[in-house]
Design a protein around this motif. Structure first.
Motif, PDB file in Angstrom:
ATOM      1  N   TYR A  68      56.703  23.144  73.527  1.00 51.61           N
ATOM      2  CA  TYR A  68      57.503  23.093  72.308  1.00 51.61           C
ATOM      3  C   TYR A  68      56.848  23.681  71.034  1.00 51.61           C
ATOM      4  CZ  TYR A  68      59.344  21.401  67.918  1.00 51.61           C
ATOM      5  OH  TYR A  68      59.812  20.930  66.499  1.00 51.61           O
ATOM      6  N   ARG A  69      55.545  23.097  71.014  1.00 50.89           N
ATOM      7  CA  ARG A  69      54.367  23.754  69.917  1.00 50.89           C
ATOM      8  C   ARG A  69      54.181  25.123  70.261  1.00 50.89           C
ATOM      9  NH1 ARG A  69      54.661  20.569  65.593  1.00 50.89           N
ATOM     10  NH2 ARG A  69      52.895  22.081  65.129  1.00 50.89           N
ATOM     11  N   SER A  70      54.258  25.630  71.236  1.00 50.23           N
ATOM     12  CA  SER A  70      53.807  27.132  71.719  1.00 50.23           C
ATOM     13  C   SER A  70      55.192  28.096  71.595  1.00 50.23           C
ATOM     14  CB  SER A  70      53.360  27.193  73.002  1.00 50.23           C
ATOM     15  OG  SER A  70      53.199  28.368  73.295  1.00 50.23           O
ATOM     16  N   GLU A  71      56.224  27.720  72.097  1.00 52.09           N
ATOM     17  CA  GLU A  71      57.272  28.582  72.169  1.00 52.09           C
ATOM     18  C   GLU A  71      58.330  28.330  70.989  1.00 52.09           C
ATOM     19  OE1 GLU A  71      59.141  27.880  76.021  1.00 52.09           O
ATOM     20  OE2 GLU A  71      57.639  28.593  77.087  1.00 52.09           O
ATOM     21  N   VAL A  72      58.476  27.068  70.510  1.00 52.95           N
ATOM     22  CA  VAL A  72      59.518  26.865  69.326  1.00 52.95           C
ATOM     23  C   VAL A  72      58.629  27.062  68.046  1.00 52.95           C
ATOM     24  CG1 VAL A  72      61.185  25.271  68.340  1.00 52.95           C
ATOM     25  CG2 VAL A  72      60.921  25.434  70.844  1.00 52.95           C
ATOM     26  N   VAL A  73      57.740  26.190  67.895  1.00 50.87           N
ATOM     27  CA  VAL A  73      56.805  26.238  66.769  1.00 50.87           C
ATOM     28  C   VAL A  73      56.047  27.409  66.455  1.00 50.87           C
ATOM     29  CG1 VAL A  73      55.326  24.948  65.090  1.00 50.87           C
ATOM     30  CG2 VAL A  73      56.780  23.725  66.683  1.00 50.87           C
ATOM     31  N   GLY A  74      55.567  28.004  67.490  1.00 52.20           N
ATOM     32  CA  GLY A  74      54.696  29.334  67.537  1.00 52.20           C
ATOM     33  C   GLY A  74      53.397  29.209  67.307  1.00 52.20           C
ATOM     34  N   ASN A  75      52.812  27.838  67.602  1.00 48.59           N
ATOM     35  CA  ASN A  75      51.649  27.791  67.340  1.00 48.59           C
ATOM     36  C   ASN A  75      50.458  28.644  68.192  1.00 48.59           C
ATOM     37  OD1 ASN A  75      51.691  24.018  66.923  1.00 48.59           O
ATOM     38  ND2 ASN A  75      51.499  25.603  65.233  1.00 48.59           N
ATOM     39  N   LYS A  76      49.355  28.840  67.661  1.00 46.85           N
ATOM     40  CA  LYS A  76      48.528  29.786  68.627  1.00 46.85           C
ATOM     41  C   LYS A  76      47.803  28.563  69.755  1.00 46.85           C
ATOM     42  CE  LYS A  76      47.226  32.791  64.985  1.00 46.85           C
ATOM     43  NZ  LYS A  76      46.130  33.379  64.185  1.00 46.85           N
ATOM     44  N   ALA A  77      47.224  29.440  70.759  1.00 49.06           N
ATOM     45  CA  ALA A  77      46.781  28.648  71.790  1.00 49.06           C
ATOM     46  C   ALA A  77      45.402  27.718  71.114  1.00 49.06           C
ATOM     47  CB  ALA A  77      45.945  29.550  72.844  1.00 49.06           C
ATOM     48  N   SER A  78      44.836  28.221  70.220  1.00 49.73           N
ATOM     49  CA  SER A  78      43.815  27.510  69.796  1.00 49.73           C
ATOM     50  C   SER A  78      44.173  26.308  68.961  1.00 49.73           C
ATOM     51  CB  SER A  78      42.880  28.513  68.773  1.00 49.73           C
ATOM     52  OG  SER A  78      43.685  29.046  67.909  1.00 49.73           O
ATOM     53  N   THR A  79      45.318  26.736  68.333  1.00 51.42           N
ATOM     54  CA  THR A  79      45.897  25.323  67.397  1.00 51.42           C
ATOM     55  C   THR A  79      46.309  24.140  68.324  1.00 51.42           C
ATOM     56  OG1 THR A  79      46.420  26.783  65.694  1.00 51.42           O
ATOM     57  CG2 THR A  79      47.660  24.651  65.722  1.00 51.42           C
ATOM     58  N   ILE A  80      46.908  24.763  69.650  1.00 55.59           N
ATOM     59  CA  ILE A  80      47.670  23.551  70.247  1.00 55.59           C
ATOM     60  C   ILE A  80      46.494  22.824  71.106  1.00 55.59           C
ATOM     61  CG2 ILE A  80      48.723  23.305  72.594  1.00 55.59           C
ATOM     62  CD1 ILE A  80      50.457  25.464  71.481  1.00 55.59           C
ATOM     63  N   ASN A  81      45.343  23.570  71.421  1.00 57.77           N
ATOM     64  CA  ASN A  81      44.139  23.007  72.196  1.00 57.77           C
ATOM     65  C   ASN A  81      43.400  21.955  71.270  1.00 57.77           C
ATOM     66  OD1 ASN A  81      43.051  24.348  74.878  1.00 57.77           O
ATOM     67  ND2 ASN A  81      44.574  25.407  74.276  1.00 57.77           N
ATOM     68  N   THR A  82      43.347  22.134  69.876  1.00 58.76           N
ATOM     69  CA  THR A  82      42.799  21.415  68.966  1.00 58.76           C
ATOM     70  C   THR A  82      43.470  20.254  68.535  1.00 58.76           C
ATOM     71  OG1 THR A  82      41.669  23.386  67.827  1.00 58.76           O
ATOM     72  CG2 THR A  82      42.040  21.420  66.468  1.00 58.76           C
ATOM     73  N   MET A  83      44.843  20.343  68.666  1.00 58.27           N
ATOM     74  CA  MET A  83      45.504  19.170  68.345  1.00 58.27           C
ATOM     75  C   MET A  83      45.587  18.409  69.575  1.00 58.27           C
ATOM     76  SD  MET A  83      49.822  19.354  67.561  1.00 58.27           S
ATOM     77  CE  MET A  83      49.654  20.003  65.924  1.00 58.27           C
ATOM     78  N   PHE A  84      45.610  18.889  70.872  1.00 55.81           N
ATOM     79  CA  PHE A  84      45.675  18.229  72.035  1.00 55.81           C
ATOM     80  C   PHE A  84      44.395  17.325  72.048  1.00 55.81           C
ATOM     81  CE2 PHE A  84      46.280  17.243  76.637  1.00 55.81           C
ATOM     82  CZ  PHE A  84      47.899  16.893  76.555  1.00 55.81           C
ATOM     83  N   ALA A  85      43.385  17.821  71.628  1.00 60.19           N
ATOM     84  CA  ALA A  85      42.051  17.160  71.754  1.00 60.19           C
ATOM     85  C   ALA A  85      42.037  15.409  71.272  1.00 60.19           C
ATOM     86  CB  ALA A  85      40.920  17.781  71.093  1.00 60.19           C
ATOM     87  N   ALA A  86      42.580  15.475  69.873  1.00 56.53           N
ATOM     88  CA  ALA A  86      42.941  14.210  69.353  1.00 56.53           C
ATOM     89  C   ALA A  86      44.082  13.426  70.277  1.00 56.53           C
ATOM     90  CB  ALA A  86      43.792  14.301  68.197  1.00 56.53           C
ATOM     91  N   ILE A  87      45.020  14.143  70.999  1.00 55.15           N
ATOM     92  CA  ILE A  87      46.026  13.244  71.818  1.00 55.15           C
ATOM     93  C   ILE A  87      45.200  12.770  73.018  1.00 55.15           C
ATOM     94  CG2 ILE A  87      48.230  13.501  72.962  1.00 55.15           C
ATOM     95  CD1 ILE A  87      49.173  15.809  70.921  1.00 55.15           C
ATOM     96  N   LYS A  88      44.512  13.706  73.671  1.00 58.89           N
ATOM     97  CA  LYS A  88      43.812  13.431  74.825  1.00 58.89           C
ATOM     98  C   LYS A  88      42.801  12.239  74.556  1.00 58.89           C
ATOM     99  CE  LYS A  88      41.653  15.625  78.779  1.00 58.89           C
ATOM    100  NZ  LYS A  88      41.128  16.823  79.267  1.00 58.89           N
ATOM    101  N   GLY A  89      42.127  12.250  73.501  1.00 56.10           N
ATOM    102  CA  GLY A  89      41.196  11.227  73.186  1.00 56.10           C
ATOM    103  C   GLY A  89      41.888   9.941  72.937  1.00 56.10           C
ATOM    104  N   LEU A  90      43.153   9.839  72.532  1.00 51.31           N
ATOM    105  CA  LEU A  90      43.863   8.580  72.123  1.00 51.31           C
ATOM    106  C   LEU A  90      44.300   7.951  73.659  1.00 51.31           C
ATOM    107  CD1 LEU A  90      45.706   6.863  70.173  1.00 51.31           C
ATOM    108  CD2 LEU A  90      47.488   8.111  71.006  1.00 51.31           C
ATOM    109  N   TYR A  91      44.560   8.725  74.353  1.00 55.93           N
ATOM    110  CA  TYR A  91      45.097   8.153  75.849  1.00 55.93           C
ATOM    111  C   TYR A  91      43.760   7.866  76.527  1.00 55.93           C
ATOM    112  CZ  TYR A  91      49.854   9.373  75.054  1.00 55.93           C
ATOM    113  OH  TYR A  91      51.312   9.218  74.103  1.00 55.93           O
ATOM    114  N   ALA A  92      42.518   8.346  76.460  1.00 55.75           N
ATOM    115  CA  ALA A  92      41.486   7.941  77.148  1.00 55.75           C
ATOM    116  C   ALA A  92      40.976   6.592  76.644  1.00 55.75           C
ATOM    117  CB  ALA A  92      40.406   9.206  77.054  1.00 55.75           C
TER     118      ALA A  92
END
Length: 243
Positions: A68-92
Motif C-alpha cells: 500500500y505504501r509503495s503502490e498507493v501512497v507512492g513512498n520510495k523504497a528508502s522511506t518504506i524501509n525506514t518506516m518499517f524499522a520502527a514497526i519491526k522493532g515494536l514487534y520484536a
C-alpha cells in the motif's frame, strides 16, 4: 492516538498494544522517539482503517501495508524501509515481553533500495552553496551555514531555537543542540555563521530559528524545499539533498 510523551494511564489498564508501544518507545529519546512515534502512528492508522488489532496482525497484513505504501501512497523504497524499522522493532519488543508469541514482521519482504554512489561536495561547491545562501538571505542563509560550516543533521537545524543561541562562553556566542539520541551539546558559533543566524532571527526573541512563513517550526519537507532553492542559485548540476 497513542503518544509516548503524554501521561500514561494506569499500567493495569494498558492493552497489549499500548504496553508494546509505550515500552518500546521508552528506550528512545528526542528526535528518534518522535520519528518512531510518527512511523508507528501511520501503521496503527492503517490497522484501524482495516479493522485490525496491531497485536493480532499477521505477516500478510504487514506485506499488504508495505505494498500500500509503495503502490498507493507512492513512498520510495528508502522511506518504506525506514518506516518499517520502527514497526519491526515494536514487534520484536512485543515478542521479548511475551505480548505475542511470534514476530509477524520478521520475514516481510521490503522493496530493495538502489543506491547510487554519491560523492562528497568539494570545497568550491561548498563555497557556492554558502554564497547562494547568503544571496538569498534569511532562513536560506542560516540553513546553508548550519549545514556547510557545522555539518548539522537536518533535524538539528529544524529543532534549533532562538533561545538555544543566546549564551556566551569564554567570550564566544554558543549554540546548544540536541543530538541524535537526545544528547545535549554546546558548539561555538563563528562570526560569519552568527551573522546569518541573526538574519534569520530578525526581531524575534524566541521560537524556532528557521521557521516557516507563518512562524511554525520548519520540518524536513520544508528544509528540503529551502535546500532545493539554494541549489538552483548555484552552478552545481547534480542533485543535492539536505543530508
Amino acid at each position: 492516538m497513542l503518544h509516548a510523551t503524554r501521561a500514561l494511564p494506569a499500567l493495569t489498564d494498558l492493552t497489549p498494544t499500548q504496553q508494546a508501544y509505550f515500552g518500546y518507545l521508552a528506550n528512545y529519546e528526542g528526535n528518534t522517539r518522535r520519528l518512531y512515534e510518527y512511523h508507528l502512528s501511520v501503521w496503527f492508522q492503517w490497522c484501524a482503517d482495516q479493522g485490525i488489532d496491531p497485536m493480532a496482525a499477521e505477516r500478510t497484513h504487514l506485506a499488504l501495508f508495505v505494498r500500500y505504501r509503495s503502490e498507493v501512497v507512492g513512498n520510495k523504497a528508502s522511506t518504506i524501509n525506514t518506516m518499517f524499522a520502527a514497526i519491526k522493532g515494536l514487534y520484536a519488543y512485543a515478542v521479548i515481553e511475551g505480548l505475542i508469541d511470534r514476530d509477524p514482521a520478521a520475514h516481510v519482504r521490503l522493496p530493495k533500495i538502489h543506491r547510487e554512489r554519491k560523492y562528497p561536495l568539494d570545497r568550491e561547491e561548498l563555497r557556492s552553496i554558502r554564497k547562494a545562501g547568503k544571496k538569498l538571505g534569511g532562513r536560506h542563509w542560516a540553513l546553508a551555514e548550519l549545514l556547510v560550516v557545522h555539518g548539522l543533521r537536518i533535524s538539528e537545524c529544524c529543532s534549533l531555537l532562538i533561545e538555544d543561541m543566546q549564551d556566551t562562553e569564554n567570550g564566544h556566542r554558543v549554540m546548544r543542540l540536541t543530538r541524535k539520541g537526545g544528547k545535549r551539546v554546546t558548539i561555538p558559533i563563528p562570526v560569519a555563521v552568527l551573522i546569518a543566524l541573526e538574519a534569520a532571527q530578525g526581531d524575534r526573541t524566541e521560537g524556532p530559528l528557521i521557521a516557516t512563513r507563518d512562524g511554525r517550526p520548519l520540518n524536513r519537507h520544508g528544509a528540503t524545499g529551502l535546500v532545493d532553492t539554494i541549489m538552483r542559485h548555484t552552478k552545481i548540476e547534480r542533485h543535492i539533498n539536505p543530508h
